[in-house]
Design a protein around this motif. Structure first.
Motif, PDB file in Angstrom:
ATOM      1  N   THR A  88      -1.040  -1.976   6.959  1.00  0.00           N
ATOM      2  CA  THR A  88      -0.280  -3.010   6.228  1.00  0.00           C
ATOM      3  C   THR A  88       1.207  -2.656   6.155  1.00  0.00           C
ATOM      4  O   THR A  88       2.027  -3.487   5.790  1.00  0.00           O
ATOM      5  CB  THR A  88      -0.818  -3.192   4.794  1.00  0.00           C
ATOM      6  OG1 THR A  88      -0.663  -1.961   4.085  1.00  0.00           O
ATOM      7  CG2 THR A  88      -2.269  -3.608   4.784  1.00  0.00           C
TER       8      THR A  88
ATOM      9  N   CYS B  45      -7.119   1.131   4.368  1.00  0.00           N
ATOM     10  CA  CYS B  45      -7.027   2.596   4.521  1.00  0.00           C
ATOM     11  C   CYS B  45      -7.736   3.361   3.416  1.00  0.00           C
ATOM     12  O   CYS B  45      -7.707   4.587   3.398  1.00  0.00           O
ATOM     13  CB  CYS B  45      -5.559   3.027   4.600  1.00  0.00           C
ATOM     14  SG  CYS B  45      -4.705   2.957   3.012  1.00  0.00           S
TER      15      CYS B  45
ATOM     16  N   CYS C 150      -7.275   0.042  -1.325  1.00  0.00           N
ATOM     17  CA  CYS C 150      -6.823  -0.707  -0.146  1.00  0.00           C
ATOM     18  C   CYS C 150      -8.009  -0.911   0.792  1.00  0.00           C
ATOM     19  O   CYS C 150      -8.713   0.036   1.129  1.00  0.00           O
ATOM     20  CB  CYS C 150      -5.706   0.065   0.567  1.00  0.00           C
ATOM     21  SG  CYS C 150      -5.195  -0.699   2.132  1.00  0.00           S
TER      22      CYS C 150
ATOM     23  N   CYS D 188      -0.682   3.262   6.576  1.00  0.00           N
ATOM     24  CA  CYS D 188      -1.617   2.130   6.493  1.00  0.00           C
ATOM     25  C   CYS D 188      -1.144   1.017   7.433  1.00  0.00           C
ATOM     26  O   CYS D 188       0.068   0.785   7.561  1.00  0.00           O
ATOM     27  CB  CYS D 188      -1.657   1.624   5.053  1.00  0.00           C
ATOM     28  SG  CYS D 188      -2.735   0.205   4.810  1.00  0.00           S
TER      29      CYS D 188
ATOM     30  N   CYS E 274       0.860  -1.189   0.000  1.00  0.00           N
ATOM     31  CA  CYS E 274       0.000   0.000   0.000  1.00  0.00           C
ATOM     32  C   CYS E 274       0.900   1.244   0.000  1.00  0.00           C
ATOM     33  O   CYS E 274       1.851   1.327   0.771  1.00  0.00           O
ATOM     34  CB  CYS E 274      -0.918  -0.004   1.215  1.00  0.00           C
ATOM     35  SG  CYS E 274      -2.007   1.447   1.247  1.00  0.00           S
TER      36      CYS E 274
HETATM   37 ZN    ZN Z   1      -3.604   0.872   2.803  1.00  0.00          ZN
END
Ligand code: ZN
Ligand code: CTP
Length: 155
Positions: free
Chosen positions: A113, A139, A136, A111, A106
């Motif tokens: 991730t 987010c 995503c 985020c 991402c």
């Molecule tokens: Zn994200």
């Protein structure tokens, strides 16, 4: 220049009409381990249809349509050839998948991730087909087609 001849395979999957230079990224997308797989990789070879192209031949492995469709993220015009007994048994064009899990990063540094302590696998959901766009799931950041190549995780 004489066209580079690439050996035909007995059984497996040939990914053809890949944009020049994308074969290594496609190997990462498909999570191909070159120590366990027999591969023929042609990079930047002449093509009558597209000027230049890459070709990836995976010997001994038949990719499912779902697996092969991941390739559409970097090679929207890829042709998948399933080879059996030295001849093309099936041929299809890839379609961009609705969900992309794991191999894209991402671009939003905040985020979850991208959290170094507790990383979460990425999940992107297709938002539009033309232009190709993913969002995503964590987010809501969107990723456009032209950003995808630089967001592929190194394996
Ligand atoms: Zn994200
Ligand atoms: N191929 C291979 N081994 C085989 C048969 C085919 O590696 N036993 C490869 C060819 O080298 C080619 C691809 O699979 O890269 C598709 O083969 P084919 O359909 O015969 O070629 P084209 O007609 O040129 O394909 P297209 O029309 O999709 O461009």
């Amino acid at each position: 220049m004489v066209a580079l001849k690439v050996k035909r395979i007995e059984m497996g999957t040939v990914l053809d009409h890949l944009p020049p230079g994308t074969a290594p990224q496609i190997m990462r997308i498909l999570d191909i381990d070159p120590t366990e797989t027999t591969l023929l990789v042609a990079i930047n070879v002449e093509s009558s249809k597209m000027g230049r192209k890459d070709i990836l031949k995976i010997e001994g492995k038949i990719l499912s349509e779902e697996e092969a469709n991941k390739v559409a993220l970097v090679a929207p015009n890829a042709t998948v050839n399933i080879v059996r007994d030295y001849s093309v048994a099936e041929k299809f064009q890839v379609k961009p998948p609705e969900r992309v899990e794991g191999f894209l990063r991402c671009p939003n540094p905040n985020c979850i991730t991208n959290d170094e302590r507790e990383p979460v696998d990425t999940v992107f959901v297709r938002e539009s087909r033309e232009p190709l766009e993913y969002r995503c799931r964590y987010c809501e950041r969107t990723v456009r087609e032209d950003q995808i190549r630089e967001l592929i995780r190194p394996s």
